[in-house]
Design a protein around this motif. Structure first.
Motif, PDB file in Angstrom:
ATOM      1  N   THR A  96      37.032  43.341  31.391  1.00  0.00           N
ATOM      2  CA  THR A  96      38.375  43.318  30.807  1.00  0.00           C
ATOM      3  C   THR A  96      39.371  42.538  31.656  1.00  0.00           C
ATOM      4  O   THR A  96      40.541  42.445  31.285  1.00  0.00           O
ATOM      5  CB  THR A  96      38.913  44.744  30.617  1.00  0.00           C
ATOM      6  OG1 THR A  96      38.916  45.429  31.884  1.00  0.00           O
ATOM      7  CG2 THR A  96      38.068  45.516  29.615  1.00  0.00           C
ATOM      8  N   ARG A  97      38.914  41.975  32.789  1.00  0.00           N
ATOM      9  CA  ARG A  97      39.850  41.196  33.592  1.00  0.00           C
ATOM     10  C   ARG A  97      39.104  40.259  34.520  1.00  0.00           C
ATOM     11  O   ARG A  97      37.924  40.464  34.839  1.00  0.00           O
ATOM     12  CB  ARG A  97      40.789  42.088  34.394  1.00  0.00           C
ATOM     13  CG  ARG A  97      40.197  42.652  35.664  1.00  0.00           C
ATOM     14  CD  ARG A  97      41.255  43.326  36.523  1.00  0.00           C
ATOM     15  NE  ARG A  97      40.748  43.616  37.852  1.00  0.00           N
ATOM     16  CZ  ARG A  97      40.121  44.737  38.193  1.00  0.00           C
ATOM     17  NH1 ARG A  97      39.912  45.681  37.280  1.00  0.00           N
ATOM     18  NH2 ARG A  97      39.693  44.922  39.433  1.00  0.00           N
ATOM     19  N   ILE A  98      39.819  39.220  34.954  1.00  0.00           N
ATOM     20  CA  ILE A  98      39.369  38.304  36.002  1.00  0.00           C
ATOM     21  C   ILE A  98      40.469  38.261  37.046  1.00  0.00           C
ATOM     22  O   ILE A  98      41.627  37.970  36.729  1.00  0.00           O
ATOM     23  CB  ILE A  98      39.094  36.898  35.442  1.00  0.00           C
ATOM     24  CG1 ILE A  98      37.888  36.930  34.493  1.00  0.00           C
ATOM     25  CG2 ILE A  98      38.876  35.894  36.562  1.00  0.00           C
ATOM     26  CD1 ILE A  98      37.631  35.623  33.772  1.00  0.00           C
ATOM     27  N   ASP A  99      40.149  38.569  38.272  1.00  0.00           N
ATOM     28  CA  ASP A  99      41.154  38.604  39.326  1.00  0.00           C
ATOM     29  C   ASP A  99      41.540  37.197  39.766  1.00  0.00           C
ATOM     30  O   ASP A  99      40.728  36.256  39.714  1.00  0.00           O
ATOM     31  CB  ASP A  99      40.636  39.379  40.533  1.00  0.00           C
ATOM     32  CG  ASP A  99      40.457  40.860  40.243  1.00  0.00           C
ATOM     33  OD1 ASP A  99      41.192  41.389  39.385  1.00  0.00           O
ATOM     34  OD2 ASP A  99      39.572  41.481  40.867  1.00  0.00           O
ATOM     35  N   ALA A 100      42.776  37.053  40.224  1.00  0.00           N
ATOM     36  CA  ALA A 100      43.244  35.770  40.740  1.00  0.00           C
ATOM     37  C   ALA A 100      42.389  35.347  41.923  1.00  0.00           C
ATOM     38  O   ALA A 100      42.110  36.139  42.825  1.00  0.00           O
ATOM     39  CB  ALA A 100      44.710  35.868  41.154  1.00  0.00           C
ATOM     40  N   GLY A 101      41.935  34.100  41.907  1.00  0.00           N
ATOM     41  CA  GLY A 101      41.142  33.567  42.999  1.00  0.00           C
ATOM     42  C   GLY A 101      39.673  33.938  42.983  1.00  0.00           C
ATOM     43  O   GLY A 101      38.929  33.546  43.883  1.00  0.00           O
ATOM     44  N   ALA A 102      39.227  34.679  41.958  1.00  0.00           N
ATOM     45  CA  ALA A 102      37.841  35.146  41.936  1.00  0.00           C
ATOM     46  C   ALA A 102      36.845  34.020  41.707  1.00  0.00           C
ATOM     47  O   ALA A 102      35.705  34.087  42.176  1.00  0.00           O
ATOM     48  CB  ALA A 102      37.665  36.217  40.858  1.00  0.00           C
ATOM     49  N   TYR A 103      37.257  32.973  41.000  1.00  0.00           N
ATOM     50  CA  TYR A 103      36.352  31.877  40.678  1.00  0.00           C
ATOM     51  C   TYR A 103      36.752  30.558  41.329  1.00  0.00           C
ATOM     52  O   TYR A 103      35.965  29.620  41.328  1.00  0.00           O
ATOM     53  CB  TYR A 103      36.254  31.695  39.157  1.00  0.00           C
ATOM     54  CG  TYR A 103      35.416  32.755  38.479  1.00  0.00           C
ATOM     55  CD1 TYR A 103      34.068  32.539  38.223  1.00  0.00           C
ATOM     56  CD2 TYR A 103      35.972  33.970  38.104  1.00  0.00           C
ATOM     57  CE1 TYR A 103      33.288  33.498  37.606  1.00  0.00           C
ATOM     58  CE2 TYR A 103      35.202  34.947  37.486  1.00  0.00           C
ATOM     59  CZ  TYR A 103      33.857  34.708  37.240  1.00  0.00           C
ATOM     60  OH  TYR A 103      33.093  35.675  36.638  1.00  0.00           O
ATOM     61  N   SER A 104      37.948  30.473  41.852  1.00  0.00           N
ATOM     62  CA  SER A 104      38.393  29.265  42.550  1.00  0.00           C
ATOM     63  C   SER A 104      39.524  29.628  43.490  1.00  0.00           C
ATOM     64  O   SER A 104      40.444  30.361  43.101  1.00  0.00           O
ATOM     65  CB  SER A 104      38.865  28.206  41.546  1.00  0.00           C
ATOM     66  OG  SER A 104      39.334  27.050  42.214  1.00  0.00           O
ATOM     67  N   HIS A 105      39.459  29.102  44.721  1.00  0.00           N
ATOM     68  CA  HIS A 105      40.517  29.413  45.699  1.00  0.00           C
ATOM     69  C   HIS A 105      40.872  28.216  46.561  1.00  0.00           C
ATOM     70  O   HIS A 105      41.545  28.361  47.584  1.00  0.00           O
ATOM     71  CB  HIS A 105      40.105  30.592  46.575  1.00  0.00           C
ATOM     72  CG  HIS A 105      38.758  30.427  47.230  1.00  0.00           C
ATOM     73  ND1 HIS A 105      38.589  29.708  48.388  1.00  0.00           N
ATOM     74  CD2 HIS A 105      37.537  30.851  46.857  1.00  0.00           C
ATOM     75  CE1 HIS A 105      37.307  29.712  48.715  1.00  0.00           C
ATOM     76  NE2 HIS A 105      36.633  30.393  47.805  1.00  0.00           N
TER      77      HIS A 105
END
Length: 212
Positions: A96-105
């Motif tokens: 239900t969510r994707i955290d900020a920076g989880a896939y690109s930082h």
């Protein structure tokens, strides 16, 4: 179905930390943190087996003649085309969510790897893959999220549309390397519901960095 973000308001400016580049007074632009934004959703229909996330810029100039050229500005009336910034498939139905920076930082020269990604997902290539073709320092396959970097001399503010699709299939019927356009075709007839939010961004200092 509803989609929202803690990183930016629907219709509001995307913060620079979620962009590929920010305004630089000396060199027009400089690379930024390039973190994917937070996204969350709810209200998916019964029977949802997976989700797909696509982010695209709907305001990319259809001709490159004036792009980032000193003393020139891209006219507002020029026809615009889609530019894919993020293609993520096989998101589990329980997510239900994707955290900020989880896939690109960060910005990764020559692109991030793929298609395999976190949590059993797969990522398609984004359109920086074609944009950097022939660039000795940057050319490569750009999988996953790479944020906004509109032309610094564009006369319009760009709109970035994030869309989550609830599907009746899992996995998405594509193998190997795939694009946003290919995913759109592959999920036709399998979308149970979808939700979108739009963020804005500009690198044109004439807008004062507002992006709105």
């Amino acid at each position: 179905m509803r989609l929202w973000s803690d990183s930016f308001a629907d219709g509001g400016r995307i913060p620079g930390e979620h962009a590929f580049a920010v305004i630089d007074a000396a060199h027009h632009v400089r690379l930024s943190a390039n973190r994917n934004p937070h996204l969350a959703w709810g209200g998916a229909p019964a029977g949802t087996k997976s989700f797909v996330l696509i982010c695209h810029d709907r305001d990319v100039p259809s001709r490159p003649d004036d792009v980032n050229q000193e003393g020139r500005e891209i006219p507002a009336g020029l026809p615009r085309v889609d530019f894919f910034h993020w293609v993520l498939v096989d998101i589990a139905a329980s997510t239900t969510r994707i955290d900020a920076g989880a896939y690109s930082h960060e910005v990764t020269p020559r692109g991030k790897g793929g298609p395999a990604a976190a949590n059993g997902t797969r990522q398609g290539i984004n359109d920086y893959t074609a944009w950097f073709k022939g660039d000795h320092d940057m050319e490569g396959d750009y999988y996953g999220y790479d944020g906004p970097c509109p032309p610094w001399n564009d006369s319009i503010v760009h709109r970035y549309v994030f869309t989550v699709y609830a599907l009746d299939v899992e996995p998405v019927p594509l193998d190997g390397r795939f694009t946003g356009a290919e995913v759109r075709r592959a999920i036709e007839g399998h979308v149970l519901a979808s939700a979108s939010i739009t963020g804005t961004y500009t690198l044109n200092p004439r807008f004062g960095g507002r992006g709105e």
